[in-house]
Motif scaffolding. Structure first.
Motif, PDB file in Angstrom:
ATOM      1  N   UNK A   1     -11.280  -0.195  12.278  1.00  0.00           N
ATOM      2  CA  UNK A   1     -12.141  -1.230  12.091  1.00  0.00           C
ATOM      3  C   UNK A   1     -11.356  -2.426  11.245  1.00  0.00           C
ATOM      4  N   UNK A   2      -9.920  -2.747  11.730  1.00  0.00           N
ATOM      5  CA  UNK A   2      -8.965  -3.477  11.199  1.00  0.00           C
ATOM      6  C   UNK A   2      -9.610  -5.004  11.293  1.00  0.00           C
ATOM      7  N   UNK A   3     -10.649  -5.433  12.084  1.00  0.00           N
ATOM      8  CA  UNK A   3     -11.030  -6.603  12.177  1.00  0.00           C
ATOM      9  C   UNK A   3     -11.820  -7.034  10.943  1.00  0.00           C
ATOM     10  N   UNK A   4     -12.343  -5.929  10.217  1.00  0.00           N
ATOM     11  CA  UNK A   4     -12.995  -6.021   8.955  1.00  0.00           C
ATOM     12  C   UNK A   4     -12.077  -6.445   7.623  1.00  0.00           C
ATOM     13  N   UNK A   5     -10.858  -6.013   7.622  1.00  0.00           N
ATOM     14  CA  UNK A   5     -10.044  -6.018   6.694  1.00  0.00           C
ATOM     15  C   UNK A   5      -9.560  -7.614   6.545  1.00  0.00           C
ATOM     16  N   UNK A   6      -9.245  -7.570   5.085  1.00  0.00           N
ATOM     17  CA  UNK A   6      -8.619  -9.029   4.637  1.00  0.00           C
ATOM     18  C   UNK A   6      -7.478  -8.762   3.832  1.00  0.00           C
ATOM     19  N   UNK A   7      -6.992 -10.042   3.109  1.00  0.00           N
ATOM     20  CA  UNK A   7      -5.647  -9.583   2.694  1.00  0.00           C
ATOM     21  C   UNK A   7      -5.999 -10.447   1.069  1.00  0.00           C
TER      22      UNK A   7
ATOM     23  N   UNK B   1       7.337  -5.143  -3.944  1.00  0.00           N
ATOM     24  CA  UNK B   1       8.238  -4.287  -3.393  1.00  0.00           C
ATOM     25  C   UNK B   1       8.989  -3.373  -4.326  1.00  0.00           C
ATOM     26  N   UNK B   2       8.448  -3.101  -5.371  1.00  0.00           N
ATOM     27  CA  UNK B   2       8.736  -2.538  -6.501  1.00  0.00           C
ATOM     28  C   UNK B   2       9.022  -1.144  -6.014  1.00  0.00           C
ATOM     29  N   UNK B   3      10.092  -0.285  -6.066  1.00  0.00           N
ATOM     30  CA  UNK B   3      10.086   1.229  -5.855  1.00  0.00           C
ATOM     31  C   UNK B   3       9.963   1.619  -4.184  1.00  0.00           C
ATOM     32  N   UNK B   4       9.169   1.942  -3.813  1.00  0.00           N
ATOM     33  CA  UNK B   4       8.760   2.330  -2.358  1.00  0.00           C
ATOM     34  C   UNK B   4       7.342   1.763  -2.021  1.00  0.00           C
ATOM     35  N   UNK B   5       7.102   0.687  -2.743  1.00  0.00           N
ATOM     36  CA  UNK B   5       5.741   0.184  -2.312  1.00  0.00           C
ATOM     37  C   UNK B   5       5.727  -0.423  -0.904  1.00  0.00           C
ATOM     38  N   UNK B   6       4.621  -0.168  -0.279  1.00  0.00           N
ATOM     39  CA  UNK B   6       4.316  -0.597   1.337  1.00  0.00           C
ATOM     40  C   UNK B   6       3.686  -2.163   0.959  1.00  0.00           C
ATOM     41  N   UNK B   7       3.900  -2.820   1.841  1.00  0.00           N
ATOM     42  CA  UNK B   7       2.844  -3.996   1.929  1.00  0.00           C
ATOM     43  C   UNK B   7       3.546  -5.330   1.075  1.00  0.00           C
ATOM     44  N   UNK B   8       5.245  -5.178   0.937  1.00  0.00           N
ATOM     45  CA  UNK B   8       5.888  -6.357   0.425  1.00  0.00           C
ATOM     46  C   UNK B   8       6.184  -7.368   1.370  1.00  0.00           C
ATOM     47  N   UNK B   9       6.074  -6.993   2.777  1.00  0.00           N
ATOM     48  CA  UNK B   9       6.291  -7.840   3.668  1.00  0.00           C
ATOM     49  C   UNK B   9       5.126  -7.981   4.440  1.00  0.00           C
ATOM     50  N   UNK B  10       4.896  -9.438   5.168  1.00  0.00           N
ATOM     51  CA  UNK B  10       3.835  -9.672   5.843  1.00  0.00           C
ATOM     52  C   UNK B  10       3.517  -8.816   7.239  1.00  0.00           C
ATOM     53  N   UNK B  11       4.898  -8.474   7.536  1.00  0.00           N
ATOM     54  CA  UNK B  11       4.767  -7.483   8.782  1.00  0.00           C
ATOM     55  C   UNK B  11       4.131  -6.035   8.535  1.00  0.00           C
ATOM     56  N   UNK B  12       4.366  -5.620   7.604  1.00  0.00           N
ATOM     57  CA  UNK B  12       3.718  -4.112   7.046  1.00  0.00           C
ATOM     58  C   UNK B  12       2.453  -4.328   6.857  1.00  0.00           C
ATOM     59  N   UNK B  13       1.867  -5.329   6.133  1.00  0.00           N
ATOM     60  CA  UNK B  13       0.307  -5.738   5.979  1.00  0.00           C
ATOM     61  C   UNK B  13      -0.247  -5.613   7.485  1.00  0.00           C
ATOM     62  N   UNK B  14       0.511  -6.642   8.160  1.00  0.00           N
ATOM     63  CA  UNK B  14      -0.070  -6.902   9.633  1.00  0.00           C
ATOM     64  C   UNK B  14      -0.221  -5.385  10.479  1.00  0.00           C
ATOM     65  N   UNK B  15       0.881  -4.584  10.504  1.00  0.00           N
ATOM     66  CA  UNK B  15       0.888  -3.399  11.228  1.00  0.00           C
ATOM     67  C   UNK B  15      -0.356  -2.325  10.593  1.00  0.00           C
ATOM     68  N   UNK B  16      -0.591  -2.332   9.374  1.00  0.00           N
ATOM     69  CA  UNK B  16      -1.520  -1.579   8.831  1.00  0.00           C
ATOM     70  C   UNK B  16      -2.901  -2.195   9.425  1.00  0.00           C
ATOM     71  N   UNK B  17      -3.289  -3.365   9.496  1.00  0.00           N
ATOM     72  CA  UNK B  17      -4.371  -3.882   9.907  1.00  0.00           C
ATOM     73  C   UNK B  17      -4.404  -3.192  11.475  1.00  0.00           C
TER      74      UNK B  17
END
Ligand code: FE
Ligand code: FE
Ligand code: ZN
Length: 294
Positions: free
Chosen positions: A185-191, A164-180
């Motif tokens: 083809x979100x089913x193919x994505x991992x973390x 969450x440095x600067x304007x990084x996206x993906x520092x909250x689990x919610x953000x990762x989840x919404x991207x997926x």
């Protein structure tokens, strides 16, 4: 490949030893066979490398002899799933169209190259929205993934959890989840969970690892968790700084690291060190972790 399904609810009373998949970040400049032999000499069985210059964009021509030799060597020598890291300059949610176009071309090409070493993983930073807002960032990242993902990919694409440095996206689990969710083809994505990043982001893996894992499971789903970047942090909890520290020398400390590598819901995952070390330092850390692991 190791593919046993494992009932996580029974993890705690499972007695047989799970293979410890451990490695570190290595330089790719001398090719795959070199990295493979190097990680074995460091006591590891997996590794991470950059797909191309992390701060630039140049890509080296592939050496097919090296790749064919590696694919065979890997099987024979117990090297497990390796992780390719996208360059830092790859920012799919940049304001600048040229930067977004680079992200598209670089990732598409990286994934095509990885088709030649099937069964591995590719990790990227979701990106920085640079003032456009998290919402727009998420939209642009999903759009990017819709452009680069293909049904026939031979590689698992991972989103990395960020500090969450600067304007990084993906520092909250919610953000990762919404991207997926927004990716077709979100089913193919991992973390890939980076221990320095999540701690800097405000997930207390030192005092309440179970709760963080529970939250990850509720919001993203533990089945998506495919890799751990194992780093200590130079900064305190919630600092949003992203400066990695050597294992046991930072704000996470050895006890927390031990609980992470031994946790029944994490212990089957591959762990990749990205600590500030040269090769001898990595060798020491790998030995220490193997000793600590139950
Ligand atoms: Fe990273
Ligand atoms: Fe990382
Ligand atoms: Zn980092």
């Amino acid at each position: 490949m190791y593919n046993e399904t494992y009932d996580v609810t029974k993890g705690a009373d499972k007695k047989e030893k799970v293979m410890f998949k451990i490695g570190c970040h290595l330089s790719a400049s001398k090719g795959f066979m070199h990295m493979a032999k190097e990680i074995l000499s460091l006591g590891g069985n997996t590794f991470q490398y950059f797909s191309r210059n992390p701060r630039g964009g140049a890509v080296k021509a592939l050496d097919m002899n090296d790749i064919n030799e590696f694919n065979e060597f890997k099987e024979k020598n117990g090297i497990t799933c390796i992780l390719c890291h996208a360059p830092y300059t790859l920012n799919p949610c940049s304001k600048d169209e040229k930067t977004r176009d680079f992200a598209y071309r670089a990732m598409k090409e990286d994934l095509e190259r990885m088709d030649l070493i099937p069964g591995n993983m590719y990790n990227f930073h979701p990106g920085s929205h640079v003032g456009q807002g998290t919402e727009t960032g998420i939209e642009l990242i999903a759009e990017h993934l819709n452009n680069v993902m293909r049904k026939d990919l031979k590689t698992t694409v991972l989103l990395e959890t960020m500090a969450g440095k600067g304007s990084e996206v993906g520092s909250r689990f919610e953000e990762i989840s919404r991207i997926i969710e927004k990716t077709e083809l979100g089913d193919m994505l991992g973390v890939c969970l980076d221990t320095c990043h999540v701690y800097d982001a405000g997930y207390d893996i030192v005092n309440d690892l179970d709760e963080v894992i529970r939250e990850f499971d509720m919001i993203i789903g533990l089945k998506r968790l495919k890799a751990i970047h194992l780093n200590d942090s130079k900064n305190p909890f919630g600092s949003h700084k992203d400066r990695h520290e050597k294992i046991g020398e930072g704000s996470l400390g050895l006890d927390a690291i031990e609980r992470i590598i031994d946790h029944p819901r994490l212990s089957e995952l591959p762990f990749y060190l990205e600590t500030p070390n040269e090769l001898p330092g990595y060798k020491k850390e790998i030995a220490l972790l193997k000793e600590m692991r139950h």
